[in-house]
Write a protein that holds these residues in place. Structure first.
Motif, PDB file in Angstrom:
ATOM      1  N   ASP A 103       4.449  10.320  -9.049  1.00  0.00           N
ATOM      2  CA  ASP A 103       3.950  10.847  -9.851  1.00  0.00           C
ATOM      3  C   ASP A 103       2.712  12.128 -10.727  1.00  0.00           C
ATOM      4  O   ASP A 103       3.194  12.198 -11.247  1.00  0.00           O
ATOM      5  N   LYS A 104       2.704  12.712  -9.297  1.00  0.00           N
ATOM      6  CA  LYS A 104       1.878  13.462  -9.105  1.00  0.00           C
ATOM      7  C   LYS A 104       3.071  15.102  -8.848  1.00  0.00           C
ATOM      8  O   LYS A 104       3.170  15.975 -10.006  1.00  0.00           O
ATOM      9  N   LYS A 121       0.633  -1.278   0.156  1.00  0.00           N
ATOM     10  CA  LYS A 121       0.060  -0.174  -0.130  1.00  0.00           C
ATOM     11  C   LYS A 121       0.870   0.977  -0.087  1.00  0.00           C
ATOM     12  O   LYS A 121       0.505   2.203  -0.725  1.00  0.00           O
ATOM     13  N   GLU A 122       2.054   1.374   0.806  1.00  0.00           N
ATOM     14  CA  GLU A 122       3.243   2.344   1.018  1.00  0.00           C
ATOM     15  C   GLU A 122       3.894   2.662  -0.191  1.00  0.00           C
ATOM     16  O   GLU A 122       3.625   3.638  -0.577  1.00  0.00           O
ATOM     17  N   ALA A 161       2.584   2.212  -3.336  1.00  0.00           N
ATOM     18  CA  ALA A 161       1.853   2.332  -4.328  1.00  0.00           C
ATOM     19  C   ALA A 161       1.200   3.840  -3.853  1.00  0.00           C
ATOM     20  O   ALA A 161       1.619   4.530  -4.716  1.00  0.00           O
ATOM     21  N   GLN A 162       0.849   4.574  -2.348  1.00  0.00           N
ATOM     22  CA  GLN A 162       0.870   5.789  -2.408  1.00  0.00           C
ATOM     23  C   GLN A 162       2.799   6.538  -2.951  1.00  0.00           C
ATOM     24  O   GLN A 162       2.457   7.519  -3.582  1.00  0.00           O
ATOM     25  N   GLU A 175       4.087  15.047 -12.946  1.00  0.00           N
ATOM     26  CA  GLU A 175       3.310  16.096 -13.399  1.00  0.00           C
ATOM     27  C   GLU A 175       3.680  17.890 -14.232  1.00  0.00           C
ATOM     28  O   GLU A 175       3.433  18.370 -15.012  1.00  0.00           O
ATOM     29  N   ASN A 207       4.007   5.525  -5.848  1.00  0.00           N
ATOM     30  CA  ASN A 207       4.299   6.276  -6.998  1.00  0.00           C
ATOM     31  C   ASN A 207       3.125   6.712  -6.728  1.00  0.00           C
ATOM     32  O   ASN A 207       4.175   7.773  -7.524  1.00  0.00           O
ATOM     33  N   LYS A 208       2.611   7.142  -6.755  1.00  0.00           N
ATOM     34  CA  LYS A 208       1.274   7.517  -6.807  1.00  0.00           C
ATOM     35  C   LYS A 208       1.473   9.439  -6.669  1.00  0.00           C
ATOM     36  O   LYS A 208       1.595  10.269  -7.441  1.00  0.00           O
ATOM     37  N   LEU A 209       2.594   9.330  -5.732  1.00  0.00           N
ATOM     38  CA  LEU A 209       2.965  10.624  -4.730  1.00  0.00           C
ATOM     39  C   LEU A 209       3.918  11.267  -5.810  1.00  0.00           C
ATOM     40  O   LEU A 209       4.530  12.313  -6.576  1.00  0.00           O
TER      41      LEU A 209
END
Length: 152
Positions: free
Chosen positions: A146-147, A136-137, A139-140, A150, A142-144
């Protein structure tokens, strides 16, 4: 006191943004160092590995120098020089493009594919750099990231 503050013998940072940037740079350098050590035993660099992986993804089609430059993780790499070293090691082949004589086609060789196969069996050693994070961490994370990307 956070880990980065302990590692750098740093008093409190001016802001969480500064702390975040310093932490990213520190962790990035640590991971790069681990990668450099890992690839030494295969007698290639991280950048050469990156080119071989791109070419494996293209296989059996050829790639050109510009495509390799666009897909490299390290955009500052001298791709022509890296390709030449890999050619001398017989890990790839280079020849003039049929359609455009000014361009060069680059293809991975069977020797290059075999080297990647050997590396693939051991590369999990590098992933343990992130084993402190649960699924879960990660994945988090990776999302951060990616942000942040941007803005790139």
């Amino acid at each position: 006191m956070s880990n980065i503050e302990k590692l750098l013998s740093q008093k409190a940072f001016n802001s969480e943004y500064t702390k975040g940037l310093v932490s990213l740079i520190f962790v990035g350098n640590w991971i790069v160092s681990r990668h450099q050590q890992f690839f030494k035993k295969f007698d290639i660099t991280m950048q050469q590995f990156n080119i071989l992986r791109i070419l494996r993804g293209q296989h059996p089609k050829a790639a050109n120098i510009n495509m390799l430059k666009d897909r490299m993780l390290d955009r500052m790499s001298d791709v022509s020089r890296l390709v030449e070293r890999l050619r001398k090691a017989e890990l790839l082949e280079r020849k003039s493009c049929e359609a455009d004589r000014r361009a060069v086609d680059v293809k991975i060789t069977p020797k290059g594919l075999q080297l990647l196969k050997v590396i693939d069996e051991e590369i999990r050693q590098l992933e343990d750099s992130l084993q402190a994070l649960n699924p879960k961490e990660i994945a988090q994370l990776n999302k951060l990231l990616d942000k942040v990307l941007e803005q790139y």
